[in-house]
Design an enzyme around this catalytic site. Structure first.
Site, short mmCIF file in Angstrom:
data_model
loop_
_atom_site.label_atom_id
_atom_site.label_comp_id
_atom_site.label_asym_id
_atom_site.label_seq_id
_atom_site.Cartn_x
_atom_site.Cartn_y
_atom_site.Cartn_z
N GLU A 1 -11.22 -0.85 -3.70
CA GLU A 1 -10.57 -0.16 -2.52
C GLU A 1 -9.16 0.42 -2.98
O GLU A 1 -9.05 0.62 -4.38
CB GLU A 1 -10.04 -1.38 -1.70
N ASP B 1 0.88 -1.27 0.02
CA ASP B 1 0.09 0.16 0.09
C ASP B 1 0.87 1.29 -0.15
O ASP B 1 0.65 2.21 0.82
CB ASP B 1 -1.18 -0.07 1.49
N ARG C 1 5.00 -7.99 -0.34
CA ARG C 1 4.35 -7.13 -1.30
C ARG C 1 5.32 -5.88 -1.25
O ARG C 1 5.37 -5.24 -0.21
CB ARG C 1 3.16 -6.66 -0.96
#
Length: 338
Positions: free
Chosen positions: A200, A15, A297
């Site tokens: 999202e 993110d 990630r």
């Protein structure tokens, strides 16, 4: 000639939100332990990996902001710094029949820093951002257009099938909405409803008279992909009719370069003014255990070109040029190695 971007720009930061301010790059993102908010600063995107990471806020031991700190975003509004993030309470949620409810119970929160340096300054808790109703809410981002701040975020509406939709509202101040939430997109296409029905991770780019609102959809494995809404910059952004939704993803997994599940992006720019697309991605497809605690990630970035009409050319994920972990080092919910 612009300096090339080497990927990943930062390891194990999902993110990713990158902001360029006063000639320096600031990065935040979800810490794999989900217990803190961290910031890095460097003169270049390539310098972020080696930059010192500063913890500017930690979750309290109990209460509504004490569990699963997700997707912080750093923004500069009216000469102050703001961090938007999602957090859940520590108490167990139960359903109407008294059973434990596995649904995440996040809400959106805001921190403010009025000091010049966000890494050393004092952060003040401005509390929960009241989005108009109480349900799973996350991934808030901010955009200022013609001097007016807007908040864009993801939230669940139990009357709509799925886990989250994307909403927009104007703001009275950086932690208070001035208008009711307006629904912009919900999961509806096949590629948005793999594993989970999710819209999202919104992010907003204003360029060449257009507003590009990207978002991510589906589960967080290889199916995760980026979608797009567009509007004219002078349109009423609180009117759903101002927006056009792409029926297809604009960035998706690409086995040819070993990039899987690209998404939850942000935008920044090069020193030369080129737009840079920042996103996270995994580099392998096998996930052992709960994918929530799989830390690999990585934050990646690439220059986003534009065509002759000024529209973004999204293309494919860039190939990696830096080494990455070959397997996951799993973390427990306490953030310790297991």
């Amino acid at each position: 000639m612009p300096t090339p971007i080497h990927n990943p720009i930062v390891l194990q930061r999902a993110d990713p939100c990158v902001l360029r301010h006063a000639g320096e790059y600031y990065l935040t993102g979800s810490h794999p332990a989900y217990d803190r908010i961290v910031l890095r600063r460097a003169a270049t995107l390539d310098g972020l990996q080696a930059a010192d990471e500063v913890t500017v806020w930690r979750r309290p031991g109990s209460g509504p902001q004490s569990h699963l700190i997700w997707a912080p975003e750093l923004h500069r509004v009216n000469q102050a710094w703001y961090l938007y993030y999602a957090a859940a309470p520590d108490e167990e949620v139960t359903s109407d029949d008294g059973e434990a409810d596995p649904t995440f119970n996040h809400r959106v929160y805001c921190l403010e820093c009025r000091d010049e340096d966000p890494l050393t300054g004092t952060w003040v808790d401005r509390g929960q951002v009241d989005t108009g109703w109480e349900s799973f809410a996350l991934d808030a981002t901010s955009v200022v257009l013609d001097g007016v701040q807007h908040l864009v975020w993801a939230q669940q509406d139990l009357a709509i099938k799925g886990h989250s939709n994307i909403y927009i509202a104007r703001m009275r101040n950086p932690w208070t909405l001035a208008t009711p939430a307006v629904l912009l997109t919900r999961p509806e296409h096949d590629w948005e409803t793999v594993t989970f029905w999710v819209n999202e991770g919104p992010s907003v780019l204003v360029k060449n008279g257009k507003v590009s609102l990207t978002y991510s959809a589906s589960g967080t494995g290889t199916e995760y992909a980026m979608g797009l809404l567009t509007a004219d910059a002078d349109a009423d952004l609180l009117d759903p009719a101002s927006w056009t939704k792409s029926p297809d993803p604009v960035l998706a997994s690409d086995a040819s370069v070993g990039i899987y599940g690209p998404g939850h992006n942000s935008f920044t720019e090069t020193p030369e003014g080129e737009t840079v697309l920042v996103y996270h991605a995994r580099t392998y497809t096998r996930l052992d255990g709960d994918p929530l605690w799989e830390p690999n990630r990585h934050a990646c970035a690439q220059v986003l070109p534009f065509d002759a009409d000024g529209r973004p050319v999204w293309g494919r994920p860039a190939a990696l040029t830096r080494p990455v972990p070959a397997t996951a080092a799993l973390l427990s919910p306490e953030g310790t190695m297991v």
